[in-house]
Design a protein around this motif. Sequence first.
Motif, PDB file in Angstrom:
ATOM      1  N   HIS A 115     -94.850  -9.441  72.703  1.00  0.00           N
ATOM      2  CA  HIS A 115     -94.149 -10.652  73.125  1.00  0.00           C
ATOM      3  C   HIS A 115     -93.788 -10.506  74.597  1.00  0.00           C
ATOM      4  O   HIS A 115     -93.224  -9.488  75.008  1.00  0.00           O
ATOM      5  N   GLU A 116     -94.131 -11.504  75.395  1.00  0.00           N
ATOM      6  CA  GLU A 116     -93.907 -11.536  76.833  1.00  0.00           C
ATOM      7  C   GLU A 116     -94.501 -10.335  77.558  1.00  0.00           C
ATOM      8  O   GLU A 116     -93.825  -9.655  78.342  1.00  0.00           O
ATOM      9  N   PRO A 117     -95.788 -10.047  77.321  1.00  0.00           N
ATOM     10  CA  PRO A 117     -96.434  -8.996  78.109  1.00  0.00           C
ATOM     11  C   PRO A 117     -96.727  -9.504  79.514  1.00  0.00           C
ATOM     12  O   PRO A 117     -96.750 -10.712  79.755  1.00  0.00           O
ATOM     13  N   ASN A 118     -96.973  -8.592  80.422  1.00  0.00           N
ATOM     14  CA  ASN A 118     -97.383  -8.957  81.776  1.00  0.00           C
ATOM     15  C   ASN A 118     -98.909  -9.066  81.768  1.00  0.00           C
ATOM     16  O   ASN A 118     -99.621  -8.082  81.978  1.00  0.00           O
TER      17      ASN A 118
ATOM     18  N   THR B 250    -102.696  -4.702  85.602  1.00  0.00           N
ATOM     19  CA  THR B 250    -104.009  -4.068  85.584  1.00  0.00           C
ATOM     20  C   THR B 250    -104.465  -3.754  84.160  1.00  0.00           C
ATOM     21  O   THR B 250    -103.761  -3.085  83.410  1.00  0.00           O
ATOM     22  N   GLY B 251    -105.656  -4.258  83.800  1.00  0.00           N
ATOM     23  CA  GLY B 251    -106.294  -3.938  82.533  1.00  0.00           C
ATOM     24  C   GLY B 251    -105.843  -4.758  81.340  1.00  0.00           C
ATOM     25  O   GLY B 251    -106.503  -4.751  80.299  1.00  0.00           O
ATOM     26  N   VAL B 252    -104.717  -5.463  81.459  1.00  0.00           N
ATOM     27  CA  VAL B 252    -104.135  -6.144  80.293  1.00  0.00           C
ATOM     28  C   VAL B 252    -105.055  -7.251  79.779  1.00  0.00           C
ATOM     29  O   VAL B 252    -105.259  -7.390  78.573  1.00  0.00           O
TER      30      VAL B 252
ATOM     31  N   SER C 277    -108.121  -7.437  79.723  1.00  0.00           N
ATOM     32  CA  SER C 277    -109.296  -6.913  79.012  1.00  0.00           C
ATOM     33  C   SER C 277    -108.906  -6.127  77.764  1.00  0.00           C
ATOM     34  O   SER C 277    -109.758  -5.550  77.087  1.00  0.00           O
ATOM     35  N   GLY C 278    -107.592  -6.085  77.470  1.00  0.00           N
ATOM     36  CA  GLY C 278    -107.150  -5.485  76.220  1.00  0.00           C
ATOM     37  C   GLY C 278    -106.514  -4.118  76.326  1.00  0.00           C
ATOM     38  O   GLY C 278    -106.215  -3.488  75.308  1.00  0.00           O
ATOM     39  N   ASP C 279    -106.258  -3.642  77.542  1.00  0.00           N
ATOM     40  CA  ASP C 279    -105.597  -2.349  77.731  1.00  0.00           C
ATOM     41  C   ASP C 279    -104.084  -2.574  77.714  1.00  0.00           C
ATOM     42  O   ASP C 279    -103.540  -3.254  78.582  1.00  0.00           O
ATOM     43  N   ILE C 280    -103.402  -1.977  76.762  1.00  0.00           N
ATOM     44  CA  ILE C 280    -101.961  -2.202  76.576  1.00  0.00           C
ATOM     45  C   ILE C 280    -101.097  -1.364  77.515  1.00  0.00           C
ATOM     46  O   ILE C 280     -99.895  -1.598  77.642  1.00  0.00           O
ATOM     47  N   THR C 281    -101.709  -0.426  78.243  1.00  0.00           N
ATOM     48  CA  THR C 281    -100.960   0.541  79.053  1.00  0.00           C
ATOM     49  C   THR C 281     -99.918  -0.095  79.960  1.00  0.00           C
ATOM     50  O   THR C 281     -98.772   0.349  80.017  1.00  0.00           O
ATOM     51  N   ASN C 282    -100.294  -1.144  80.690  1.00  0.00           N
ATOM     52  CA  ASN C 282     -99.394  -1.771  81.657  1.00  0.00           C
ATOM     53  C   ASN C 282     -98.793  -3.086  81.162  1.00  0.00           C
ATOM     54  O   ASN C 282     -98.209  -3.831  81.952  1.00  0.00           O
ATOM     55  N   ALA C 283     -98.930  -3.371  79.874  1.00  0.00           N
ATOM     56  CA  ALA C 283     -98.552  -4.690  79.349  1.00  0.00           C
ATOM     57  C   ALA C 283     -97.046  -4.926  79.337  1.00  0.00           C
ATOM     58  O   ALA C 283     -96.581  -6.028  79.597  1.00  0.00           O
TER      59      ALA C 283
END
Length: 197
Positions: free
Chosen positions: A162-165, A169-171, A173-179
Amino acid sequence: MKNILKSLTVSGHYFTVLFALALLVSCGDDDPVAPTNEEELITTLNMVFTPTQGSAVVLKYYDEDGGDGPLSPVVTGGTLSSNTAYTVSLEILNESESPSEDVTLEIEEEGNDHQFFFEISEALNLTFEYKDKDANNQPIGIETEFNTGEASTGTIKVILRHEPNKSATGVSSGDITNAGGETDIETVPVFEVNIED
């Protein structure tokens, strides 16, 4: 002496009036509080894999009391065919109500504030691509395409933030690291998946 008493009496009335006004103000209705958007209870996540030919495969995650309750989730994995493209749709439900509430619709309506992430173990020959977009042309993840490779065994974890950024970077394309954001649901235990010829 009369003037002093008169002055004290007038002052006393003055302070009595001030005190009464202060009480009226403090006893009045509190300022209205803006309603909060309460988080929906999510009990069920169905991940439906539909090939161009053949039967659909449904991975099911069911947690009767939601993520914060004491009951353990029941997770059903599945078997996919190798070298196959699957259209995948997610169905998110609150089955604690009767009839059950389809939370998917709310997530879709609030697409700017939600994104699904799919963590696939390295051993599993499986890739995915988002097929739906929010109003800002960023992914949501209710509709995706998954492609299997050669026979393999591994796991899939689905996470709804909920409310990811989404611009990090990468979000997209499905990378949760920086979300960032908050997790609404995370399928733990994970789905066990077999890809067979």
